[in-house]
Design a protein around this motif. Structure first.
Motif, short mmCIF file in Angstrom:
data_model
loop_
_atom_site.label_atom_id
_atom_site.label_comp_id
_atom_site.label_asym_id
_atom_site.label_seq_id
_atom_site.Cartn_x
_atom_site.Cartn_y
_atom_site.Cartn_z
N GLU A 271 -12.04 9.85 4.70
CA GLU A 271 -10.62 9.79 4.41
C GLU A 271 -10.16 8.33 4.29
OE1 GLU A 271 -8.69 12.34 3.74
OE2 GLU A 271 -10.37 13.73 4.03
N PRO A 272 -9.34 8.00 3.29
CA PRO A 272 -8.83 6.63 3.13
C PRO A 272 -7.86 6.28 4.24
CG PRO A 272 -7.77 8.09 1.57
CD PRO A 272 -8.85 8.90 2.23
N LEU A 274 -4.76 3.71 5.65
CA LEU A 274 -3.66 2.82 5.30
C LEU A 274 -3.12 2.15 6.55
CD1 LEU A 274 -1.55 1.91 3.07
CD2 LEU A 274 -0.15 3.83 3.88
N CYS A 283 -2.59 2.36 12.15
CA CYS A 283 -3.07 2.82 10.86
C CYS A 283 -3.00 4.35 10.80
CB CYS A 283 -4.51 2.36 10.61
SG CYS A 283 -4.75 0.58 10.71
N HIS A 286 -4.21 8.16 4.70
CA HIS A 286 -3.21 8.29 3.64
C HIS A 286 -3.91 8.13 2.29
CE1 HIS A 286 0.41 7.58 1.22
NE2 HIS A 286 1.12 8.02 2.25
N SER A 287 -3.43 8.85 1.32
CA SER A 287 -4.05 8.80 -0.02
C SER A 287 -3.99 7.42 -0.64
CB SER A 287 -3.38 9.82 -0.94
OG SER A 287 -1.98 9.55 -1.06
N LYS A 288 -3.01 6.61 -0.23
CA LYS A 288 -2.87 5.26 -0.76
C LYS A 288 -3.68 4.23 0.02
CE LYS A 288 1.77 5.96 -2.69
NZ LYS A 288 3.18 5.47 -2.70
N GLY A 289 -4.41 4.69 1.03
CA GLY A 289 -5.20 3.78 1.85
C GLY A 289 -6.49 3.33 1.17
N LYS A 290 -7.25 2.49 1.89
CA LYS A 290 -8.50 1.97 1.36
C LYS A 290 -9.64 2.95 1.66
CE LYS A 290 -7.21 -2.90 1.72
NZ LYS A 290 -7.57 -4.22 2.28
N ASP A 356 6.78 6.44 8.62
CA ASP A 356 6.15 5.29 9.28
C ASP A 356 7.07 4.62 10.29
OD1 ASP A 356 3.93 5.81 7.82
OD2 ASP A 356 4.11 4.09 6.45
N LYS A 394 9.88 -4.46 0.44
CA LYS A 394 9.04 -3.32 0.07
C LYS A 394 7.88 -3.78 -0.79
CE LYS A 394 11.33 0.08 2.00
NZ LYS A 394 10.73 0.92 3.04
N GLY A 395 6.70 -3.38 -0.40
CA GLY A 395 5.51 -3.68 -1.19
C GLY A 395 4.93 -5.05 -0.93
#
Length: 503
Positions: A271-272, A274, A283, A286-290, A356, A394-395
């Protein structure tokens, strides 16, 4: 010395010496260090600089940094450690937090910056600190907090620093050669200075107690993780092992004790992951994780918990701990990933009933109620500023929340010293012969007494943590490369017949 620098809109931690001659000791907090002739109070001398209007303030250009980590005897002499009740403690000491002016501070007064970004202390504290000569702007004592900040301004704040205790378990050297040093790191001990920790770190203990200095960190372990930790003695060796890490030639083997009956068959989790907060160290899957991969093998089960070997094929932050939480078998006493803050299922299958920000608030609140924030090495103020930055940027990279560690001590908000004590401090200032002596005299007067007139931490009575609360059941058992193989014995809690589980 460690500094936070602004480069191209990013904030970067730099290690090095600020100036070649006459500079105060970097990161030493030693106000008795020799000072350059320029280190005198504002208004004590006149300077002529071309292009400046009358009354305009001159800002010197930034000084280039020397790369690398270097801690010397002047740093080790800042304070001393001692053992008490199964804990390793550090006597409070004076320390300089330093930073260059951030882009968002330009055009604002010091008072506005303290009010907006350094709220762990009331504004009155910073006014009194300024009057006590503890705030410097470009190495000159600044009394007036209404001074407007400019680009490249360099700020220094002298504080009375308190470090949390760590376990008294000794740092054991497993191997040493001309190329490497390998140690068995105890749980609760950070690898390098960070947050509230400096002398209670592996780097400082090796340098001060084992005369092992100028070491290069090859890999890191979480503060609460124990086990094999390697350092290179030369840059070439460090680069060689880094290459093995990049080529996935480094074999890593961990052991842990997890909740419940872990499956007997081998389990692979990919699983990735984030990072939710770099500052607080949280941590989640999450799908957006590494992308990452961990293989697990059960060793034993005692009816309540299982001993599991872990083989991480990648090196993401908290990878083993997050993957075990996702699988529904968190580490028995993990202070982050096995808590009620994650909801009824405690994060199993990635199910979290909070966003979060809510998760971070809940984690800090849970530890605050248990009086265990030192386990996280965070304060409520850390959380507030971290969330504020995430909302404003953000970001963006989350290196910015670390900036709050500059210019203020970590610790709970407290009231400043009583008026009577402040009068005593004022009287001592009036006896000083020059502006540059204010902090020095105060340090000399308080060094032995370990009490500072302006320090809120000195007024608090904190109960000591139990040594068992500083040990997490995750241990780096073995690290193997193309030409080395280092391992430790199994920890006591990993024995098959071990039954002292936490309820």
């Amino acid at each position: 010395m460690i500094r936070l620098l602004q480069r191209g809109g990013r904030f970067v931690v730099s290690f090095g010496i600020r100036s070649v001659s006459g500079a105060m000791s970097e990161l030493s907090g030693n106000s008795n260090a020799p000072k350059d002739e320029t280190n005198v109070g504002i208004g004590k001398r006149k300077r002529k600089h071309r292009g400046l209007d009358a009354g305009d303030r001159y800002v010197p250009p930034p000084v280039k940094r020397k790369p690398g980590i270097s801690f010397g005897e002047e740093h080790f002499r800042e304070t001393e450690s001692y053992l008490e009740n199964g804990l390793r403690k550090v006597r409070p000491y004076y320390f300089d937090f330093e930073t260059y002016c951030k882009g968002r501070w330009v055009g604002k007064t010091l008072l506005e910056v303290f009010s907006a970004e350094f709220r762990a202390e009331p504004l009155e504290y910073y006014r009194q600190a300024a009057q006590a000569g503890r705030l410097r702007l470009n190495e000159e004592i600044v009394r007036d907090l209404n001074v407007v900040l400019k680009n490249n301004d360099f700020l220094r704040n002298t504080v009375h620093r308190h470090e949390p205790p760590v376990t008294a378990q000794p740092l054991r050297i497993l191997a040493e050669s001309d190329e490497m040093v390998v140690v068995d790191k105890p749980s609760s001990l950070p690898v390098h200075p960070c947050g509230r920790f400096r002398h209670n770190t592996v780097i400082f203990i090796l340098g001060k107690e084992h005369n092992l200095k100028e070491l290069h960190t090859i890999h890191r372990l979480d503060r609460m993780t124990s086990g094999v930790l390697m350092f290179a003695k030369t840059l070439d060796v460090s680069k060689k092992i880094d290459e093995q890490v990049r080529e996935r030639q480094l074999e890593k083997e961990y052991v842990c004790r997890v909740c419940g009956e872990f499956p007997e068959e081998e389990v692979t989790c990919e699983e990735p992951i984030l990072v939710v907060s770099y500052k607080i160290g949280v941590c989640r899957v999450h799908s957006k994780g590494k992308p990452c991969k961990t293989v697990f093998q059960r060793l034993s089960y005692n009816g309540k918990s299982s001993v599991v070997k872990c083989f991480p094929y990648t090196g993401r932050t908290h990878q083993i701990r997050v993957h075990l939480q996702y699988l529904g078998h968190p580490i028995v006493n993990d202070p982050i990933y096995n808590t009620e803050s994650w909801g009824p299922s405690r994060g199993k299958g990635g199910s979290i009933d909070k966003n979060d920000e809510e998760l971070l608030r809940s984690l800090v609140e849970e530890h605050r109620s248990k009086n265990s924030l030192d386990v996280l090495d965070v304060t409520e103020e850390d959380l507030q500023l971290s969330i504020k930055r995430k909302s404003d940027d953000k970001g963006c990279s989350e290196t910015q929340p670390v900036a709050r560690e500059n210019l203020q001590k970590s610790g709970d908000s407290t009231n400043v010293e009583s008026p009577a004590a402040l009068k005593t401090l004022e009287a001592s200032r009036e006896n000083d012969q020059s502006d540059g002596e204010n902090v020095t005299n105060n340090v000399q007067e308080n060094k032995q007494g370990l009490r500072d007139l302006l320090c809120g931490e000195c007024k608090l009575i904190r109960p000591d943590p139990s040594p068992k609360d500083l040990v997490m059941y995750l241990h780096a058992l073995r690290y193997k490369g193309s030409d080395f193989d280092y391992s430790t014995e199994m920890p006591d809690w990993a024995q098959e017949d071990w039954q002292l589980d936490l309820k």
